[in-house]
Design an enzyme around this catalytic site. Structure first.
Site, mmCIF file in Angstrom:
data_model
loop_
_atom_site.group_PDB
_atom_site.id
_atom_site.type_symbol
_atom_site.label_atom_id
_atom_site.label_comp_id
_atom_site.label_asym_id
_atom_site.label_seq_id
_atom_site.Cartn_x
_atom_site.Cartn_y
_atom_site.Cartn_z
ATOM 1 N N SER A 195 0.871 -1.174 0.000
ATOM 2 C CA SER A 195 0.000 0.000 0.000
ATOM 3 C C SER A 195 0.900 1.213 0.000
ATOM 4 O O SER A 195 2.085 1.112 0.357
ATOM 5 C CB SER A 195 -0.865 -0.006 1.271
ATOM 6 O OG SER A 195 -1.510 1.242 1.480
ATOM 7 N N TYR A 223 -2.153 -1.236 10.558
ATOM 8 C CA TYR A 223 -2.147 -1.362 9.100
ATOM 9 C C TYR A 223 -0.836 -0.825 8.534
ATOM 10 O O TYR A 223 -0.179 -1.485 7.727
ATOM 11 C CB TYR A 223 -3.337 -0.598 8.511
ATOM 12 C CG TYR A 223 -3.527 -0.796 7.028
ATOM 13 C CD1 TYR A 223 -4.155 -1.936 6.542
ATOM 14 C CD2 TYR A 223 -3.086 0.151 6.112
ATOM 15 C CE1 TYR A 223 -4.346 -2.127 5.184
ATOM 16 C CE2 TYR A 223 -3.262 -0.030 4.749
ATOM 17 C CZ TYR A 223 -3.890 -1.168 4.291
ATOM 18 O OH TYR A 223 -4.066 -1.353 2.941
#
Length: 274
Positions: A152, A165
């Site tokens: 990401s 995350y």
């Protein structure tokens, strides 16, 4: 003239595992790999109907034979059993491993439940360690292997309220670099070598972000909502499509990509260039 019906099936005879592939980016990658000739194993959550639909979608894109493996990626023993089953299914081990599965929970650090931290690290990071550890020796023995880890932009930069995350995505970038170095000299240009890379998407158009778009429409159109959402981070003001992420993952599987390894490739409309 090129035949528009012609498929470049350069992955004919290869086998792939894509985790988190019953929907979204993972399903798009599984479909694109099948279209390139690979036999594909999918993994992920969903109702029996959702799993059957995903299998049918991947089968329709390729040569059939798609199989679903339902391992809980929080469970190292379940992953080990899945990888052992895959080794038998693929005649000795998969050629392509795409670690795409990911979960998220956004709250401030001091409010983050410990159980959510543990689950996010397990699914987003530890599961990739377990699959890579099991799959990569057979890749080295054959002289060809591709690991594509879907990280990401949050593996490159941080945002508030996403501690586990961001930690998991920074972690998978680091894990990928180490594996890339350890396997860099395996194989050859002709065989294709072993590569390990991260794809780092910014905003991608999936159903999961529709509520965020709707919250920013302010009485305007959906396009207005998208632009308002992306203006906070992504200068292009355009989201990527899952199929565009999939196209990059498939390119990384080409023999010509044998020297692209240890890279973290942002697909983020300029987010991380700022």
């Amino acid at each position: 003239m090129n035949d528009p019906t012609h498929r470049d099936t350069f992955l004919q005879g290869r086998t792939a595992l894509v985790t988190g592939s019953t929907s979204g980016i993972g399903l798009a990658i599984a479909t694109a790999l099948a279209a390139a000739g690979s036999k594909v194993a999918i993994n992920g959550l969903g109702t029996p109907e959702q799993v059957a639909s995903a299998i049918a979608t991947v089968d329709a894109a390729g040569n059939g034979g798609t199989r679903h493996f339902g391992a809980d990626l929080r469970d190292a023993d379940a992953i080990a059993a899945m990888m052992a089953d895959l080794a038998a299914w693929s005649n000795g081990g998969i050629d392509i491993l795409v670690n795409n599965a990911g979960i998220q929970h956004a709250v401030p650090l001091h409010e983050m439940p410990v159980s959510r931290w543990n689950d996010i690290i397990a699914v987003n990071l530890s599961s990739a360690f377990h699959t890579m550890r099991a799959a990569m020796p057979a890749m080295a023995a054959r002289g060809y292997g591709r690991v594509v880890n879907i990280a990401s932009v949050h593996g490159l930069v941080a945002s508030k309220d996403k501690a586990p995350y961001v930690a998991s995505k920074f972690g998978i970038v680091g894990l990928s670099k180490v594996a890339a170095l350890e396997y860099a000299a395996q194989g050859s240009r002709d065989s294709g070598g072993i590569t390990v890379n991260c794809v780092c998407p910014g905003w991608v158009e999936t159903p999961l972000i529709e509520p965020q778009i709707e919250a920013r429409m302010a009485g305007g159109s959906r396009d207005d909502g998208v632009r308002a959402l992306l203006a906070e981070k992504q200068p292009s003001l355009r989201m990527s499509l899952p199929a565009e992420i999939a196209a990059l993952a498939v390119f990384l599987c080409r023999r010509e990509a044998h020297n692209i390894t240890g890279a973290s490739l942002p697909v983020d409309g300029g987010w991380t260039a700022q």
